[in-house]
Scaffold this active site. Structure first.
Site, short mmCIF file in Angstrom:
data_model
loop_
_atom_site.label_atom_id
_atom_site.label_comp_id
_atom_site.label_asym_id
_atom_site.label_seq_id
_atom_site.Cartn_x
_atom_site.Cartn_y
_atom_site.Cartn_z
N TRP A 31 17.51 18.08 11.43
CA TRP A 31 18.24 17.48 12.54
C TRP A 31 17.54 17.42 13.61
O TRP A 31 16.35 18.23 13.84
CB TRP A 31 19.19 19.10 13.06
N TYR B 177 23.43 13.56 11.43
CA TYR B 177 22.17 13.49 11.83
C TYR B 177 21.54 12.01 11.56
O TYR B 177 21.53 11.51 10.70
CB TYR B 177 21.40 14.43 10.84
N SER C 234 18.13 26.95 15.03
CA SER C 234 17.58 27.24 16.10
C SER C 234 17.16 28.76 16.31
O SER C 234 17.01 29.26 17.40
CB SER C 234 18.66 26.90 17.41
N PRO C 235 16.37 29.16 15.35
CA PRO C 235 15.77 30.64 15.44
C PRO C 235 14.75 30.75 16.61
O PRO C 235 14.41 31.77 16.95
CB PRO C 235 15.32 30.91 14.02
N ARG D 191 10.32 18.81 22.77
CA ARG D 191 11.66 18.72 22.88
C ARG D 191 12.22 18.16 24.19
O ARG D 191 13.44 17.59 24.48
CB ARG D 191 12.38 19.51 21.93
N GLN E 34 3.74 23.00 11.57
CA GLN E 34 4.52 23.84 12.15
C GLN E 34 5.48 24.61 10.79
O GLN E 34 5.60 25.79 11.04
CB GLN E 34 5.76 22.94 12.74
N GLU F 160 3.04 27.63 9.61
CA GLU F 160 3.29 28.61 10.48
C GLU F 160 4.53 29.38 10.55
O GLU F 160 4.42 30.53 10.40
CB GLU F 160 3.18 28.15 12.18
N ASN F 161 5.61 28.86 10.62
CA ASN F 161 6.80 29.49 10.61
C ASN F 161 7.14 30.12 9.13
O ASN F 161 7.95 31.28 9.21
CB ASN F 161 8.04 28.26 11.01
#
Length: 329
Positions: A21, A54, A206-207, A228, A291, A294-295
């Site tokens: 998204w 989306y 959206s954590p 963003r 990203q 990392e996450n």
């Protein structure tokens, strides 16, 4: 990567899933999007979430091309239906039988697959009888085009009504996809108890609160270029609610707690949502492969009770808990 069961079903999903998204087909060029998908696959992510709306269907197409050549049985591909798509005619939106059936077939084509592991009602449709919606989902299940059914941002009462019809129709109704993070906890009071009672898990979006919980937005400073908050295609509107100066100050105060847990702030945020036993998977998005790398390190991390208490004490009254904020348009 760790895996969890989705609701009371037998379906295993990666506890960190990849979603596209606001990125694929919009903010990120396709080559870069495919690099992020590859990074997710390399990290052990098997669960991919998208929606027909989306980038007005482009995101599904990008994901389909990015997953081409992968063993289909090794993936869980999720998409959604509700918001307007295409020319936006009178039947190009909502949860009518006509729109669900047409959207499902179009999504299958764009994703390059014969079936969807999970098909989700992107919102609740008050203008259509719920019986019509659930019967359409049931027919897709019977046809083998959908394996499991879920919803997104439904209230506790709506989830219970849907679950009752799903039992009557004998179809696997297994999940809800809400926004959930340290700052936005509106599902805890009503939605999670109803979901536990009805056998649904949460697949949360959206954590990291649209990037705010990474710590990159500093109180009193300009927003980082390319973030963003500076995206005029829609991203800035989504993150705006979290850019209050008091919120940013509290987030900055989480830094020592993240270091104590040997995590970055982003990893702490993702790990935090996974401490809730009703959460099956946390959806991460990315504009760069780094990203993703990392996450995903948040997978399998256990946060002790003292740390969770300390997080609550730092954030205090900036946390939004109002259950009435879970509502469909």
């Amino acid at each position: 990567m760790e895996f969890r069961r989705l609701g009371r079903s037998g379906l295993n999903v990666s506890e960190i899933s990849y979603g596209n998204w606001l990125t694929h087909g919009s903010q990120v060029e396709e080559d870069q999007a495919h690099a992020c998908i590859k990074a997710a696959l390399d990290a052990g992510i098997t669960t991919f979430d998208t929606a027909d709306a989306y980038a007005n269907t482009a995101a599904e197409s990008v994901l389909g091309r990015g997953l081409k050549g992968q063993r289909r049985e090794s993936l869980e591909i999720f998409t959604k239906v509700f918001w307007p798509t295409g020319p936006k005619g009178p039947n190009d939106k909502g949860l009518s039988r006509k729109h669900i059936m047409e959207s499902a077939h179009a999504s299958l084509d764009r994703l390059g697959t014969d079936y969807l592991d999970l098909y989700q009602a992107h919102r609740f449709d008050r203008t259509v009888p719920l019986e019509e919606t659930m019967l359409a989902f049931a027919d897709l299940v019977r046809q083998g085009k959908v394996l499991y059914v879920g919803v997104s941002e439904w209230t506790a009462e709506q989830i219970s009504r849907g679950a009752a019809l799903a039992r009557e129709l004998k179809i696997p109704f297994v999940s809800n996809q809400p926004q959930y993070n340290m700052l936005w906890r509106v599902i805890e009071d009503q939605v999670i108890p109803a979901s536990e009672r009805e056998g649904l898990s949460q697949i949360v979006w959206s954590p990291i609160a649209q990037g705010v919980l990474t710590g990159k937005y500093k109180p009193g400073q300009d927003y980082p270029a390319g973030s963003r908050a500076t995206d005029e295609k829609g991203g800035a509107n989504m993150v705006a609610r979290f850019l209050d100066e008091n919120v940013l100050k509290r987030v900055a105060e989480l830094e020592p707690l993240a270091k104590q847990a040997d995590l970055t702030l982003a990893q702490l945020a993702v790990a935090w949502v996974l401490q809730n036993p009703n959460v099956a998977s946390a959806i991460i998005g990315a504009s760069r492969p780094e990203q993703v790398h990392e996450n995903v390190k948040a997978a399998g991390k256990k946060l002790d009770a003292d740390l969770l208490t300390a997080i609550d004490e730092v954030l205090g009254d900036v946390v939004e808990r109002d259950a009435s904020l879970t509502k469909s348009p």
